[in-house]
Design a protein around this motif. Structure first.
Motif, PDB file in Angstrom:
ATOM      1  N   ARG A  90       0.903  -1.300  -0.109  1.00 28.29           N
ATOM      2  CA  ARG A  90      -0.141   0.077  -0.214  1.00 28.29           C
ATOM      3  C   ARG A  90       0.528   1.369   0.116  1.00 28.29           C
ATOM      4  N   ALA A  91       1.841   1.342   0.894  1.00 31.80           N
ATOM      5  CA  ALA A  91       2.695   2.335   1.096  1.00 31.80           C
ATOM      6  C   ALA A  91       3.557   2.804  -0.357  1.00 31.80           C
ATOM      7  N   LEU A  92       3.975   1.855  -0.873  1.00 28.22           N
ATOM      8  CA  LEU A  92       4.938   1.735  -2.048  1.00 28.22           C
ATOM      9  C   LEU A  92       4.039   2.177  -3.340  1.00 28.22           C
ATOM     10  N   ARG A  93       2.609   1.798  -3.393  1.00 31.65           N
ATOM     11  CA  ARG A  93       1.837   2.101  -4.593  1.00 31.65           C
ATOM     12  C   ARG A  93       1.478   3.559  -4.477  1.00 31.65           C
ATOM     13  N   PHE A  94       1.021   3.958  -3.017  1.00 26.58           N
ATOM     14  CA  PHE A  94       0.725   5.139  -2.629  1.00 26.58           C
ATOM     15  C   PHE A  94       1.953   6.234  -3.235  1.00 26.58           C
ATOM     16  N   ALA A  95       3.230   5.906  -3.020  1.00 29.01           N
ATOM     17  CA  ALA A  95       4.332   6.694  -3.520  1.00 29.01           C
ATOM     18  C   ALA A  95       4.394   6.782  -4.956  1.00 29.01           C
ATOM     19  N   GLY A 205      11.224  12.783  10.195  1.00 28.77           N
ATOM     20  CA  GLY A 205      10.079  13.724  10.222  1.00 28.77           C
ATOM     21  C   GLY A 205       9.431  13.488   9.111  1.00 28.77           C
ATOM     22  N   THR A 206       9.986  13.129   7.854  1.00 27.62           N
ATOM     23  CA  THR A 206       9.202  13.017   6.700  1.00 27.62           C
ATOM     24  C   THR A 206       8.463  11.589   6.789  1.00 27.62           C
ATOM     25  N   ALA A 207       9.203  10.694   7.142  1.00 27.95           N
ATOM     26  CA  ALA A 207       8.747   9.334   7.644  1.00 27.95           C
ATOM     27  C   ALA A 207       7.758   9.230   8.547  1.00 27.95           C
ATOM     28  N   ASP A 208       7.712  10.144   9.462  1.00 27.23           N
ATOM     29  CA  ASP A 208       6.800  10.081  10.384  1.00 27.23           C
ATOM     30  C   ASP A 208       5.363  10.868   9.680  1.00 27.23           C
ATOM     31  N   ALA A 209       5.576  11.816   8.833  1.00 30.11           N
ATOM     32  CA  ALA A 209       4.650  12.631   8.075  1.00 30.11           C
ATOM     33  C   ALA A 209       3.664  11.534   7.191  1.00 30.11           C
ATOM     34  N   VAL A 210       4.604  10.735   6.538  1.00 26.05           N
ATOM     35  CA  VAL A 210       4.014   9.939   5.775  1.00 26.05           C
ATOM     36  C   VAL A 210       3.154   8.760   6.382  1.00 26.05           C
ATOM     37  N   THR A 211       3.582   8.476   7.569  1.00 21.07           N
ATOM     38  CA  THR A 211       3.028   7.556   8.266  1.00 21.07           C
ATOM     39  C   THR A 211       1.700   7.980   8.773  1.00 21.07           C
ATOM     40  N   ALA A 212       1.714   9.182   9.416  1.00 17.41           N
ATOM     41  CA  ALA A 212       0.443   9.815   9.544  1.00 17.41           C
ATOM     42  C   ALA A 212      -0.619  10.091   8.688  1.00 17.41           C
ATOM     43  N   ILE A 213      -0.175  10.120   7.425  1.00 18.77           N
ATOM     44  CA  ILE A 213      -1.166  10.499   6.072  1.00 18.77           C
ATOM     45  C   ILE A 213      -1.385   8.920   5.990  1.00 18.77           C
ATOM     46  N   LEU A 214      -0.948   7.832   5.959  1.00 16.22           N
ATOM     47  CA  LEU A 214      -1.314   6.670   5.609  1.00 16.22           C
ATOM     48  C   LEU A 214      -2.215   6.210   6.741  1.00 16.22           C
ATOM     49  N   LEU A 215      -2.016   6.360   8.041  1.00 16.45           N
ATOM     50  CA  LEU A 215      -2.928   6.079   8.976  1.00 16.45           C
ATOM     51  C   LEU A 215      -4.095   6.860   9.229  1.00 16.45           C
ATOM     52  N   GLY A 216      -4.074   8.130   8.754  1.00 16.30           N
ATOM     53  CA  GLY A 216      -5.041   8.919   9.004  1.00 16.30           C
ATOM     54  C   GLY A 216      -5.188   9.595  10.333  1.00 16.30           C
ATOM     55  N   THR A 217      -4.041   9.593  10.962  1.00 11.70           N
ATOM     56  CA  THR A 217      -4.376  10.171  12.447  1.00 11.70           C
ATOM     57  C   THR A 217      -2.854  10.879  12.743  1.00 11.70           C
ATOM     58  N   PRO A 218      -2.539  11.933  13.557  1.00 11.43           N
ATOM     59  CA  PRO A 218      -1.498  12.428  14.053  1.00 11.43           C
ATOM     60  C   PRO A 218      -0.930  11.605  15.202  1.00 11.43           C
ATOM     61  N   ASP A 219      -1.520  10.647  15.831  1.00 11.51           N
ATOM     62  CA  ASP A 219      -0.989  10.013  17.026  1.00 11.51           C
ATOM     63  C   ASP A 219      -0.618   8.556  16.486  1.00 11.51           C
ATOM     64  N   ILE A 220       0.419   8.679  15.830  1.00 10.49           N
ATOM     65  CA  ILE A 220       0.925   7.534  14.821  1.00 10.49           C
ATOM     66  C   ILE A 220       1.414   6.397  15.787  1.00 10.49           C
ATOM     67  N   TYR A 221       2.090   6.720  16.863  1.00  2.00           N
ATOM     68  CA  TYR A 221       2.526   5.475  17.817  1.00  2.00           C
ATOM     69  C   TYR A 221       1.770   5.614  19.167  1.00  2.00           C
ATOM     70  N   GLY A 222       0.509   5.773  18.901  1.00  3.43           N
ATOM     71  CA  GLY A 222      -0.426   5.969  20.414  1.00  3.43           C
ATOM     72  C   GLY A 222      -0.696   4.299  20.672  1.00  3.43           C
ATOM     73  N   TRP A 223      -0.364   3.273  20.130  1.00  2.01           N
ATOM     74  CA  TRP A 223      -0.527   1.962  20.476  1.00  2.01           C
ATOM     75  C   TRP A 223       0.642   1.806  21.445  1.00  2.01           C
ATOM     76  N   HIS A 224       1.823   1.590  20.851  1.00  3.95           N
ATOM     77  CA  HIS A 224       2.941   1.066  21.612  1.00  3.95           C
ATOM     78  C   HIS A 224       3.575   2.242  22.413  1.00  3.95           C
ATOM     79  N   ARG A 225       3.296   3.398  22.533  1.00  2.00           N
ATOM     80  CA  ARG A 225       3.851   4.370  23.096  1.00  2.00           C
ATOM     81  C   ARG A 225       2.559   5.246  23.947  1.00  2.00           C
TER      82      ARG A 225
END
Length: 372
Positions: A90-95, A205-225
């Motif tokens: 999904r991420a590679l096709r998004f890019a 930071g860019t890797a975190d921003a892409v993660t937030a976009i794909l997850l649809g939330t700014p709290d990207i590590y809200g599960w394990h953190r």
């Protein structure tokens, strides 16, 4: 297409909603899936798949782990390979869709560096004398995921296997995106077997921003953190509070913490674009094509000077605004609220933001804890 069971984001604490999805699989090995864009392999030994690819539906088994029966842990490992495969694809096709070209093929290896157990992920390129890696790293880049080392208790007891954590998967694929677009460490000019693995704040930071976009939330590590307060930078919650006043820089600074400033600014800009009535996908394209544009700049200066400039937030911001000038006012306005402006180094932006905080333009940088 192959039917697979994976976790999809659902906005709640935990790994996500168990769902059936389609994955394009070219081949199935005893412990690997071969996709058009990537190969996902469990390195811990033992067969996980029977060679068919019609249905890849396995129980997550609460992550498996060392306390689970062997058969249960094998099911959890199989689920991890499948879950990783879907989200990598999904991420590679998004890019690829936004860049107009595919990224180089990616190898993802699960269960790496597991003695002692490791619960994280990293992106690796070949470098000489790399004693951490048990085998040569492919020149196009690899993602390594640990087998897990701890249990989480939210929402219920779960062995935290990184292959079950979509945020970690997306973040590491984000590094692959950065390497083959902006190329912050100028690895394209280095020997193929002597590349740089150290990440700068813009990369994290860019890797975190892409993660937030794909997850649809700014709290990207809200599960394990989830045990870390959102007011602590180590949570890496993409929040408007993080400005250049919180940026440290230098060799002793944590690029993940410094990168949170950039990721938060990107999230604010994406929301500003939506508030202006534009599709948020335009910001996504602006970000990825800006990365590509920044990576295409000719390097005519001394190598060290070129490397230094590639770390500057303002340089990537300038490239992004050239991609879609109509969105420039919204993007520049949101970035300015985080203390990021064109034409300045990170050190200059940080000093300016701190000076503003000292005279009451924002919260004091000393009032917010920093991660190391």
């Amino acid at each position: 297409m192959t039917v697979a069971s994976v976790y999809l984001p659902d906005g709640r604490p935990g790994p996500g909603r168990l769902s059936e999805v389609d994955v394009e699989v070219l081949g199935v090995g005893p412990a690997e899936l071969v996709l058009p864009e990537a190969t996902i392999r469990d390195e811990r030994g033992g067969p996980l798949f029977d060679g068919t690819r019609r249905v890849l539906a396995f129980e997550p088994a609460s992550g498996g782990g060392p306390l689970a029966p062997v058969a249960v842990d094998l099911r959890a490992r199989a689920f991890g390979v499948v879950n990783t495969a879907f989200h990598v694809q999904r991420a590679l096709r998004f890019a690829a869709g936004l860049l107009g070209r595919p990224l180089p093929r990616l190898l993802v290896r699960i269960g790496m560096h597991d003695q002692p157990r490791w619960g994280g992920g990293h992106y690796r390129l070949p470098r000489p004398g790399d004693e951490e890696e048990p085998a040569p790293v492919q020149t196009s880049g690899e993602v390594h995921l640990g087998g897990g080392r701890a249990f989480l208790t939210t929402p219920s007891r779960y062995f935290h296997a990184p292959a079950h954590n979509n945020a970690i998967i997306y973040h590491e694929v984000g590094h692959h995106l950065c390497r083959h677009t902006a190329d912050f460490r100028l690895n394209r000019l280095r020997n193929a077997q002597g590349q740089a693995n150290t990440k700068v704040a813009l990369d994290e930071g860019t890797a975190d921003a892409v993660t937030a976009i794909l997850l649809g939330t700014p709290d990207i590590y809200g599960w394990h953190r989830r045990h870390i307060p959102v007011s602590d930078q180590r949570r890496r919650m993409l929040d408007a509070r993080w400005t250049m006043a919180h940026f440290r820089g230098g060799r002793e600074a944590d690029p993940h913490a410094d990168g949170t400033v950039w990721a938060s600014a990107c999230w604010s800009a994406r929301r500003r674009v939506a508030a202006a009535g534009a599709d948020q996908a335009r910001f996504d394209a602006l970000l990825l094509r800006g990365l590509d544009l920044a990576g295409q700049d000719d390097v005519v200066d001394p190598f060290a000077d070129a490397l230094r400039r590639r770390r500057h937030f303002s340089r990537l911001l300038a490239a992004m605004t050239r991609v879609d000038p109509d969105l420039a006012p919204e993007v520049l306005g949101a970035m300015a609220e985080h203390g990021i402006h064109p034409g300045a180094s990170n050190a200059e932006l940080s000093e300016s933001a701190r000076a503003g905080a000292r005279v009451g333009w924002g919260r004091s940088a000393a009032a917010v804890p920093h991660s190391r």
